[in-house]
Motif scaffolding. Structure first.
Motif, PDB file in Angstrom:
ATOM      1  N   THR A 326      69.351  73.306  23.836  1.00 38.57           N
ATOM      2  CA  THR A 326      70.516  72.781  23.858  1.00 38.57           C
ATOM      3  C   THR A 326      70.816  72.948  25.395  1.00 38.57           C
ATOM      4  N   ILE A 327      71.507  74.273  25.172  1.00 39.70           N
ATOM      5  CA  ILE A 327      72.389  75.428  26.315  1.00 39.70           C
ATOM      6  C   ILE A 327      70.487  75.398  26.968  1.00 39.70           C
ATOM      7  N   CYS A 328      70.338  76.254  26.890  1.00 44.00           N
ATOM      8  CA  CYS A 328      68.768  76.116  27.872  1.00 44.00           C
ATOM      9  C   CYS A 328      67.749  75.185  28.592  1.00 44.00           C
ATOM     10  N   CYS A 329      68.024  73.412  28.019  1.00 40.97           N
ATOM     11  CA  CYS A 329      67.987  72.435  28.899  1.00 40.97           C
ATOM     12  C   CYS A 329      69.283  72.105  29.706  1.00 40.97           C
ATOM     13  N   ALA A 330      69.974  72.068  29.218  1.00 39.41           N
ATOM     14  CA  ALA A 330      71.238  72.145  29.745  1.00 39.41           C
ATOM     15  C   ALA A 330      71.166  73.015  31.708  1.00 39.41           C
ATOM     16  N   LEU A 448      78.235  71.602  21.585  1.00 38.29           N
ATOM     17  CA  LEU A 448      76.773  71.184  22.444  1.00 38.29           C
ATOM     18  C   LEU A 448      76.921  69.871  23.735  1.00 38.29           C
ATOM     19  N   LEU A 449      77.709  68.927  23.411  1.00 40.02           N
ATOM     20  CA  LEU A 449      78.435  67.859  23.912  1.00 40.02           C
ATOM     21  C   LEU A 449      78.985  68.522  25.138  1.00 40.02           C
ATOM     22  N   LEU A 450      79.635  69.379  24.775  1.00 41.87           N
ATOM     23  CA  LEU A 450      81.044  69.976  25.986  1.00 41.87           C
ATOM     24  C   LEU A 450      80.163  70.495  27.407  1.00 41.87           C
ATOM     25  N   TRP A 451      78.402  71.142  26.862  1.00 38.08           N
ATOM     26  CA  TRP A 451      77.993  71.948  27.842  1.00 38.08           C
ATOM     27  C   TRP A 451      76.987  70.662  28.850  1.00 38.08           C
ATOM     28  N   ILE A 452      76.848  69.579  27.664  1.00 38.97           N
ATOM     29  CA  ILE A 452      76.234  68.642  28.510  1.00 38.97           C
ATOM     30  C   ILE A 452      76.905  68.128  29.382  1.00 38.97           C
ATOM     31  N   ALA A 453      78.200  68.427  28.874  1.00 37.35           N
ATOM     32  CA  ALA A 453      78.784  66.848  30.070  1.00 37.35           C
ATOM     33  C   ALA A 453      79.112  67.476  30.611  1.00 37.35           C
TER      34      ALA A 453
END
Length: 505
Positions: A326-330, A448-453
């Motif tokens: 998820t972090i890499c995709c963000a 993960l939601l925080l990083w996406i946001a």
């Protein structure tokens, strides 16, 4: 952590074919957008939307079923291979013939003028050849022959690219007298200008046939076996995967099929529905960078997840994998979305295609959630409850159709992009909620939601900046991207995270 690093290394190897190879294919976008008008590119976009959808029907879940049954104790892998491939060959021949007969109907659904039916026949042959090749490719994955897998995939892409360059650039330029006039008689024998965009499909067809030749060792090892006793267990496992895949393709490609039918006439002044599909399809290509990462990851992750299913530490391993995925995709989402003004003109060669750029961040974020969903879906594959995947995907398909119906007349292709984002985000949320009940994994959901946001906020902020123009704008956008990368690095410290198992969230 060694397990996570091994998965990462396999992802890199598979990525040679799916990322490097498809990047070469992606580089055809400036060729198509430079040589074809938006309406002609709309034909390519529309037909390949059907290819993605029908490819699931042609393989009907047997690739995943083969991998799952091959990992069961006591399974005779060679006999399983023979039986599954026999099924695929028989069904592929029948479906190819049926699709070729229905070519006029397919073209009318896409609002393509009569006279192009042969394009649909070539598409049918591509689908049949690719379906037959699916099981030999799955066998290479099962046997951890990632290098051979990648090499054959790469050869397919290189041949496709080479033939596109030959028929779409070289031959027309020679006939136009731009260079090598002495070759004109030879080119006239092999090149028919009336085929036009059809050479895109012919190039793909030739590459698919060549792929089967490269899989010769796996095919020569095949012995036809048709055992009815195998059909029941295989089908019971595979058909939910097939239905899930069909629903998934509805979510992924239906927008390009519905757009020409539900877009009000005159919504985009001076452009017909096929041109709108072409513009949307061209901009969709820019979001494919996220899809490439997801595809490469899936090739490595599916066998990896099955192999780790009996390990008592597997839930923590799955949590760590999702976190870094998820972090890499963000990071990729921010890098492409913030710098799209620099990237887009390199690939979309005619100004008309640039009109659709606002859909790119939306589609990138949608694909990020799709990748999260694929990670979360491990629970129903390992527990053999694949019907849950079918329910989730069909729910997403219903949402996709409903939102496209509502939003296309109001927002055009932006409505399709928003529908895609809403669908994948909803699917990921439902899959996590169900998995948390049936197969608990300590995913760090809040983090993960925080990083996406945060990534979405950075992208929205960069698009809201006043126009700067020229290299000043590019410099500011690059600095924004680097700042986000630095923030991720300072907070997460990947070299520290991979030395220990993640704690339960």
């Amino acid at each position: 952590m060694s397990i996570a690093k091994r998965l990462a290394s396999q992802t890199v190897v598979y990525g040679v074919s799916s990322i490097v190879g498809r990047v070469l294919n992606f580089l055809l976008t400036p060729l198509y957008t430079g040589r074809f008008e938006a309406a002609a590119f709309g034909i390519i976009t529309g037909l390949y939307a059907y290819v993605s959808f029908l490819n699931v029907l042609f393989t009907y879940g047997m690739e995943t079923a083969y991998l799952r049954f091959a990992n069961r104790p006591g399974t005779d892998r060679q006999e399983l291979y023979n039986r599954v491939l026999t099924l695929l060959i028989i069904s592929s021949v029948g479906l190819t013939a049926l699709l070729a007969l229905l070519a006029p109907t397919l073209m009318s659904l896409l609002s393509i003028p009569p006279g192009h039916e042969r394009y649909a026949v070539w598409i049918a042959l591509i689908l049949g050849l690719d379906a037959i090749a699916a099981i030999p490719f799955a066998r290479l994955r099962l046997e951890n022959k990632a290098v051979k897998f990648a090499a054959i995939r790469m050869a397919n892409i290189l041949l496709t690219v080479g033939l596109n360059l030959f028929f779409i650039v070289f031959c027309p330029d020679v006939l136009a007298g731009k260079y090598l006039p002495g070759l004109q008689p030879l080119v006239e024998r092999v090149y028919d200008p009336s085929i036009g965009v059809g050479y895109v499909f012919l190039s793909n067809l030739a590459a698919s046939a060549f792929t089967l030749l490269l899989l010769g060792r796996e095919l020569l090892d095949f012995r036809p076996r048709l055992d009815a006793s195998y059909l029941g267990p295989l089908w019971r496992y595979a058909y939910p995967i097939m239905l899930m895949g069909l629903a998934g393709m509805v979510n992924e490609t239906l927008d390009r099929i519905l757009l020409p039918r539900w877009l009000p006439e005159g919504f985009y002044p001076g452009r017909d529905s096929l041109a709108a599909v072409g513009i949307y399809g061209a901009c969709y290509k820019l979001s494919i960078l996220m899809s490439l990462v997801i595809q490469a990851f899936r090739y490595a992750a599916e066998p990896f997840f099955f192999a780790q299913s009996e390990d008592k530490n597997s839930p923590r391993t799955f949590a760590l994998v999702l976190k870094w995925f998820t972090i890499c995709c963000a990071l990729l989402f921010v890098a492409v979305s913030v710098n799209v003004d620099l990237i887009a003109p390199l690939f979309l060669r005619k100004p008309e295609y640039l009109e659709g750029l606002p859909v790119v961040p939306v589609l990138l974020l949608a694909n990020l959630f799709l990748g999260v969903y694929y990670n979360l879906s491990v629970w129903f594959k390992l527990t053999d409850k694949t019907y849950f995947g079918t329910y989730i995907s069909f729910g997403g398909a219903v949402l996709t159709v409903a939102l496209n119906f509502l939003l296309i007349p109001l927002l055009g292709y932006m409505g399709s992009a928003i529908a895609t984002l809403a669908c994948y985000a909803t699917m990921a949320a439902i899959c996590w909620a169900l998995g948390n009940h049936h197969f608990p994994v300590p995913y760090p959901v809040g983090r993960l939601l925080l990083w996406i946001a945060a990534a979405a906020a950075v992208v929205a902020g960069s698009w809201a900046l006043p126009p700067l123009g020229g290299w000043t704008a590019h410099a500011v956008h690059i600095l924004i991207t680097l700042a986000f990368v630095a923030a991720v690095w300072l907070v997460e410290r990947p070299e520290r995270a991979f030395r220990r198992q993640p704690k339960a969230a």
